[in-house]
Design an enzyme around this catalytic site. Sequence first.
Site, PDB file in Angstrom:
ATOM      1  N   PRO A 111     -36.984  42.834  24.051  1.00  0.00           N
ATOM      2  CG  PRO A 111     -36.522  40.623  25.242  1.00  0.00           C
ATOM      3  CD  PRO A 111     -37.618  41.355  24.876  1.00  0.00           C
ATOM      4  CB  SER A 166     -36.863  44.865  19.307  1.00  0.00           C
ATOM      5  OG  SER A 166     -35.788  45.467  19.365  1.00  0.00           O
ATOM      6  CB  SER A 167     -35.632  47.019  14.957  1.00  0.00           C
ATOM      7  OG  SER A 167     -35.892  46.200  13.901  1.00  0.00           O
ATOM      8  CG  ASP A 193     -38.769  40.609  11.783  1.00  0.00           C
ATOM      9  OD1 ASP A 193     -39.184  39.453  11.356  1.00  0.00           O
ATOM     10  OD2 ASP A 193     -37.733  41.013  12.469  1.00  0.00           O
TER      11      ASP A 193
HETATM   12  O1  PMV Z   1     -33.673  38.448  14.470  1.00  0.00           O
HETATM   13  P1  PMV Z   1     -34.840  39.593  13.851  1.00  0.00           P
HETATM   14  O2  PMV Z   1     -35.886  39.410  14.788  1.00  0.00           O
HETATM   15  O3  PMV Z   1     -34.042  40.720  13.295  1.00  0.00           O
HETATM   16  O4  PMV Z   1     -35.317  38.515  12.686  1.00  0.00           O
HETATM   17  C1  PMV Z   1     -34.679  38.779  11.479  1.00  0.00           C
HETATM   18  C2  PMV Z   1     -35.258  37.705  10.278  1.00  0.00           C
HETATM   19  C3  PMV Z   1     -34.489  37.499   9.263  1.00  0.00           C
HETATM   20  O5  PMV Z   1     -35.030  36.436   8.311  1.00  0.00           O
HETATM   21  C4  PMV Z   1     -33.005  36.904   9.568  1.00  0.00           C
HETATM   22  C5  PMV Z   1     -34.310  38.873   8.312  1.00  0.00           C
HETATM   23  C6  PMV Z   1     -35.534  39.167   7.644  1.00  0.00           C
HETATM   24  O6  PMV Z   1     -35.532  40.369   7.135  1.00  0.00           O
HETATM   25  O7  PMV Z   1     -36.156  38.321   7.415  1.00  0.00           O
END
Ligand code: PMV
Length: 322
Positions: free
Chosen positions: A99, A106-107, A150
């Site tokens: 999702p 996801s990206s 990520d």
């Molecule tokens: O919410 P998501 O899946 O985009 O996770 C971002 C994680 C952060 O720590 C908020 C940003 C990052 O680049 O680590």
Amino acid sequence: MARCASAKAPAKVILFGEHFVVEGKPAIVAAVDLYARVKAFDIRSSIVEAYSKNLSARGIVWPECSDSKLCFIGEIIKGVGIELGRIWPARLIIDSEIPMGSGMGSSASVSVAATAAYLGLASLRPSPSILERIALYGERLIHGKPSGVDVAIAVHGGVLFFRRDKGVLRKLTPRLDGVVLIVADSGIVRNTGIAVKLVLERKKRLGKIGDNVYSLAEEIVMEAMKALESGDVTRLGELMDLNHGLLNAMGVSTPELERLAYEARKAGALGAKITGAGLGGSIIALAEEDKAENIVKALKRYAVRAYILNPGAKGVVVEEEC
Ligand code: PMV
């Protein structure tokens, strides 16, 4: 050049340390068995084009980018040019079951799968560190200042201890006997870049107090790693609650996320927290197996989806079938 190459990369949940990881603090992250798939086809042309069912977008991404939703793929292609010194024509077909905007990366998963498929088309099987480096070109366009957590988990899979500045990456062996992780998605789609900017600005305004919050976040992650590997699930749950409190303190919780965390705890969870950037997206909860079903049921009253997670999925795979 092969006719076609296909790759899939997993989604993730951050167990501890999101946001604080952007400023060099550690994080613990787990790959989960939801996947982004990208197929790369050889085309007789001088362009790279992409199509994404999920984004309802189709267009040229290199040398120019014709659809802003897909320009992160164009950045990856440019990254290939910078890192490897050549670019070849291709059509990339993106299909993701993760999702979007839900805090499950996801990206990054799409960026990693696209990188692996595009390189696979030229029969290249790069090292994990090259894959990460190239996929980050895409993430930078989307998030502005990604920590790389990520992308790292989408490449390596498993459960990782990650620290950006020192390049530390350790595979963890969690002992989660008798407990499960649950995810609940608020259904509120948000933008990671906006959340990251908001937190960084607040940290700056807070000065010394902000530094102290970040130090505490680091201490929580270090303790969580011990609890995770020794199977101290009560402590792990309490540390999740603490981590959630700090994310709330930094301004990325919402009434919907507070409701989900509260409902999970009320239904018997050992702990619950935002996962990912916040401002919407998902929470995770830790629960004893016999309470999990009740907790999922309670969460489903407020979430668009809630289910038990399978942490520790494999990292990116280039598939034989295409
Ligand atoms: O919410 P998501 O899946 O985009 O996770 C971002 C994680 C952060 O720590 C908020 C940003 C990052 O680049 O680590």
